[in-house]
Design an enzyme around this catalytic site. Structure first.
Site, PDB file in Angstrom:
ATOM      1  N   ARG A 108      36.938  41.159  47.747  1.00 21.77           N
ATOM      2  CA  ARG A 108      38.102  40.427  48.263  1.00 21.77           C
ATOM      3  C   ARG A 108      37.661  39.138  48.973  1.00 21.77           C
ATOM      4  O   ARG A 108      38.219  38.754  50.003  1.00 21.77           O
ATOM      5  CB  ARG A 108      38.908  41.279  49.253  1.00 21.77           C
ATOM      6  CG  ARG A 108      39.597  42.481  48.634  1.00 21.77           C
ATOM      7  CD  ARG A 108      40.706  42.016  47.700  1.00 21.77           C
ATOM      8  NE  ARG A 108      41.620  43.096  47.348  1.00 21.77           N
ATOM      9  CZ  ARG A 108      41.441  43.954  46.353  1.00 21.77           C
ATOM     10  NH1 ARG A 108      40.360  43.871  45.581  1.00 21.77           N
ATOM     11  NH2 ARG A 108      42.337  44.888  46.093  1.00 21.77           N
ATOM     12  N   SER A 159      48.048  45.681  49.200  1.00 23.40           N
ATOM     13  CA  SER A 159      47.204  46.156  50.303  1.00 23.40           C
ATOM     14  C   SER A 159      47.287  45.157  51.447  1.00 23.40           C
ATOM     15  O   SER A 159      47.001  43.976  51.250  1.00 23.40           O
ATOM     16  CB  SER A 159      45.744  46.233  49.878  1.00 23.40           C
ATOM     17  OG  SER A 159      45.583  47.123  48.823  1.00 23.40           O
ATOM     18  N   GLU A 214      43.936  41.656  54.693  1.00 23.41           N
ATOM     19  CA  GLU A 214      43.522  40.869  53.528  1.00 23.41           C
ATOM     20  C   GLU A 214      44.625  39.880  53.165  1.00 23.41           C
ATOM     21  O   GLU A 214      44.404  38.942  52.409  1.00 23.41           O
ATOM     22  CB  GLU A 214      43.137  41.776  52.354  1.00 23.41           C
ATOM     23  CG  GLU A 214      44.290  42.341  51.580  1.00 23.41           C
ATOM     24  CD  GLU A 214      43.955  42.529  50.104  1.00 23.41           C
ATOM     25  OE1 GLU A 214      42.879  42.106  49.680  1.00 23.41           O
ATOM     26  OE2 GLU A 214      44.803  43.074  49.390  1.00 23.41           O
TER      27      GLU A 214
HETATM   28  N1  EPU Z   1      43.830  57.234  50.505  1.00 19.37           N
HETATM   29  C1  EPU Z   1      44.358  58.076  51.444  1.00 19.37           C
HETATM   30  N2  EPU Z   1      45.605  57.795  51.922  1.00 19.37           N
HETATM   31  C2  EPU Z   1      46.320  56.744  51.501  1.00 19.37           C
HETATM   32  C3  EPU Z   1      45.772  55.859  50.557  1.00 19.37           C
HETATM   33  C4  EPU Z   1      44.508  56.122  50.066  1.00 19.37           C
HETATM   34  O1  EPU Z   1      43.739  59.047  51.835  1.00 19.37           O
HETATM   35  O2  EPU Z   1      47.445  56.585  51.981  1.00 19.37           O
HETATM   36  C5  EPU Z   1      42.510  57.536  49.923  1.00 19.37           C
HETATM   37  C6  EPU Z   1      42.681  57.987  48.484  1.00 19.37           C
HETATM   38  O3  EPU Z   1      42.905  59.359  48.387  1.00 19.37           O
HETATM   39  C7  EPU Z   1      41.349  57.602  47.879  1.00 19.37           C
HETATM   40  C8  EPU Z   1      40.949  56.377  48.664  1.00 19.37           C
HETATM   41  O4  EPU Z   1      41.738  56.371  49.842  1.00 19.37           O
HETATM   42  O5  EPU Z   1      40.401  58.619  48.052  1.00 19.37           O
HETATM   43  C9  EPU Z   1      41.127  55.090  47.902  1.00 19.37           C
HETATM   44  O6  EPU Z   1      42.499  54.981  47.496  1.00 19.37           O
HETATM   45  P1  EPU Z   1      42.924  54.102  46.217  1.00 19.37           P
HETATM   46  O7  EPU Z   1      42.082  54.476  45.043  1.00 19.37           O
HETATM   47  O8  EPU Z   1      44.387  54.196  46.074  1.00 19.37           O
HETATM   48  O9  EPU Z   1      42.474  52.640  46.533  1.00 19.37           O
HETATM   49  P2  EPU Z   1      42.462  51.753  47.859  1.00 19.37           P
HETATM   50  O10 EPU Z   1      41.054  51.604  48.295  1.00 19.37           O
HETATM   51  O11 EPU Z   1      43.434  52.305  48.830  1.00 19.37           O
HETATM   52  C10 EPU Z   1      42.094  49.550  46.539  1.00 19.37           C
HETATM   53  C11 EPU Z   1      42.676  48.177  46.482  1.00 19.37           C
HETATM   54  C12 EPU Z   1      43.979  48.174  45.709  1.00 19.37           C
HETATM   55  C13 EPU Z   1      43.711  48.683  44.307  1.00 19.37           C
HETATM   56  C14 EPU Z   1      43.110  50.090  44.420  1.00 19.37           C
HETATM   57  C15 EPU Z   1      42.717  50.675  43.092  1.00 19.37           C
HETATM   58  C16 EPU Z   1      41.885  47.099  48.492  1.00 19.37           C
HETATM   59  C17 EPU Z   1      42.232  46.525  49.808  1.00 19.37           C
HETATM   60  N3  EPU Z   1      42.881  47.646  47.815  1.00 19.37           N
HETATM   61  O12 EPU Z   1      42.992  50.353  47.299  1.00 19.37           O
HETATM   62  O13 EPU Z   1      44.423  46.818  45.612  1.00 19.37           O
HETATM   63  O14 EPU Z   1      44.897  48.727  43.537  1.00 19.37           O
HETATM   64  O15 EPU Z   1      41.912  50.038  45.233  1.00 19.37           O
HETATM   65  O16 EPU Z   1      41.545  50.082  42.632  1.00 19.37           O
HETATM   66  O17 EPU Z   1      40.725  47.047  48.096  1.00 19.37           O
HETATM   67  C18 EPU Z   1      45.865  45.133  46.491  1.00 19.37           C
HETATM   68  O18 EPU Z   1      44.854  44.476  46.688  1.00 19.37           O
HETATM   69  O19 EPU Z   1      47.000  44.713  46.791  1.00 19.37           O
HETATM   70  C19 EPU Z   1      45.734  46.479  45.941  1.00 19.37           C
HETATM   71  C20 EPU Z   1      46.760  47.284  45.776  1.00 19.37           C
END
Ligand code: EPU
Length: 340
Positions: A169, A240, A336
């Site tokens: 990012r 996010s 972000e």
């Molecule tokens: N998780 C939780 N609770 C939540 C959300 C997530 O426990 O409410 C845990 C999930 O269970 C998982 C981990 O956190 O083990 C990661 O969750 P997820 O795969 O949904 O991805 P993220 O890290 O929360 C990032 C990006 C997203 C992107 C997803 C999928 C960032 C800031 N965000 O989210 O990007 O879609 O990975 O690759 O890196 C965006 O930038 O707007 C965005 C949506």
């Protein structure tokens, strides 16, 4: 070029903040930019699709909105060192092209590389700024170069992917070149041969047992997105809100002791990236609503505007989330989203 004064921005930011700006300039061609030198000496902000910006107040300056699109197939193959034709295609895409049009174009023309980034809102010119990423792919993996103008000298630039210093990012456009350039075109190197990245567990699981195709990967990505993220045409948000925080091994080990189910991914440089969504959830914020602002019940990384939230309501939520996560984990979340 179209210029308007006291312009309402509600339709130009996916958070749906009802603010105005002193001046709004819609730029219809990249050639107009070098003629706007005077304007770049005054307060200004380049606004793409408005899907990563939180306006907190009246903007007393000029909002510049690139409205010039276009996708050109710049070259269809490049020679390899063996003298054969290698398999890649270069696309030159104008900053104002909606990202969705680019992923659709790739599907129509059987070009591989961006399918995991299907469904991301916004315009192409913003993609390199924060190195958009999802489901195991970052846009830097497909960016060949970025073209534009330095706004202090009005000289054109063309930066290679290495020059852009891409990170999670992150890019040079958030640091040395912040507020100093206008991106006009992004060049993408894509593969005409099937080549998939199926490292994201839920994506791999959903496709298990069948040969992936561009359509099946894109449709699965959209289904995963829809199951976790709000539909921005219905609920205001900017995806996010926070970046996933990176901690060192010692802090990770200490946190793991206290929270054995803590999710973390090695970053490759000895650090560990935590899941901000999980930290926010554990801090008790998932699904919590204060007036029209709140944390999305299906993904705690997303702050939402349920209707008529004022900027200060969104700001109160994000500040409280930062404070509560800090109290519980001694980890400081960083937005972000651009807060203007
Ligand atoms: N998780 C939780 N609770 C939540 C959300 C997530 O426990 O409410 C845990 C999930 O269970 C998982 C981990 O956190 O083990 C990661 O969750 P997820 O795969 O949904 O991805 P993220 O890290 O929360 C990032 C990006 C997203 C992107 C997803 C999928 C960032 C800031 N965000 O989210 O990007 O879609 O990975 O690759 O890196 C965006 O930038 O707007 C965005 C949506």
């Amino acid at each position: 070029m179209n210029v308007a004064t006291d312009f309402p921005l509600r339709e130009y930011n996916t958070f749906g903040m009802d603010v105005t700006c002193a001046r709004f300039v819609q730029i219809d061609s990249a050639d107009e930019i070098p003629k706007m030198a005077d304007l770049f000496d005054t307060p200004h902000y380049i606004l793409g699709g408005g899907s990563n910006t939180l306006f907190t107040d009246y903007y007393n300056g000029t909002i510049l909105h690139p409205a010039f699109g276009g996708i050109e197939m710049a070259s269809q193959s490049t020679p390899t060192s063996e003298g054969t034709s290698s398999s890649s295609v270069l696309l030159r895409v104008a900053a104002g092209e909606p990202w969705e049009n680019l992923t659709n174009y790739c599907r129509e023309h059987s070009l591989y590389g961006l399918e995991n980034l299907t469904g991301i809102p916004g315009l192409v010119g913003s993609a390199p700024v924060q190195n958009i990423g999802a489901y195991g792919v970052e846009v830097k993996d497909c960016i060949e170069k970025v073209e534009g103008y330095y706004t202090d000298t009005m000289q054109p630039f063309c930066l290679t992917s290495d020059d852009c210093h891409f990170g999670y990012r992150d890019s040079i456009f958030k640091h040395e070149l912040k507020g100093r350039c206008f991106i006009t075109h992004v060049w993408f190197r894509l593969s005409p041969q099937p080549r998939f990245t199926l490292t994201y567990k839920a994506l791999a699981q959903a496709l298990e047992g069948r040969e992936p195709t561009l359509d099946s990967v894109a449709e699965t990505v959209l289904a995963i997105r829809n199951s976790k993220l709000p539909d921005i045409t219905q609920i205001g948000c900017a995806g996010s809100f926070f970046k996933n925080p990176v901690v060192d091994q010692a802090q990770h080990a200490a946190l793991l002791n206290r929270f054995p189910d803590l999710v973390a991914y090695p970053t490759g440089d000895g650090m560990m990236k935590l899941a901000a969504g999980q930290l926010i959830e554990k801090a008790g914020w998932k699904g919590r609503r204060e007036g029209d602002a709140g944390i999305y019940p299906k993904q705690a990384l997303v702050i939402v505007n349920y209707g008529n939230a004022k900027p200060e309501e969104i700001c109160n939520v994000y500040r409280q989330v930062i404070a509560d996560v800090k109290d519980l984990f001694q980890v400081t979340l960083t937005p972000e989203v651009n807060i203007i």
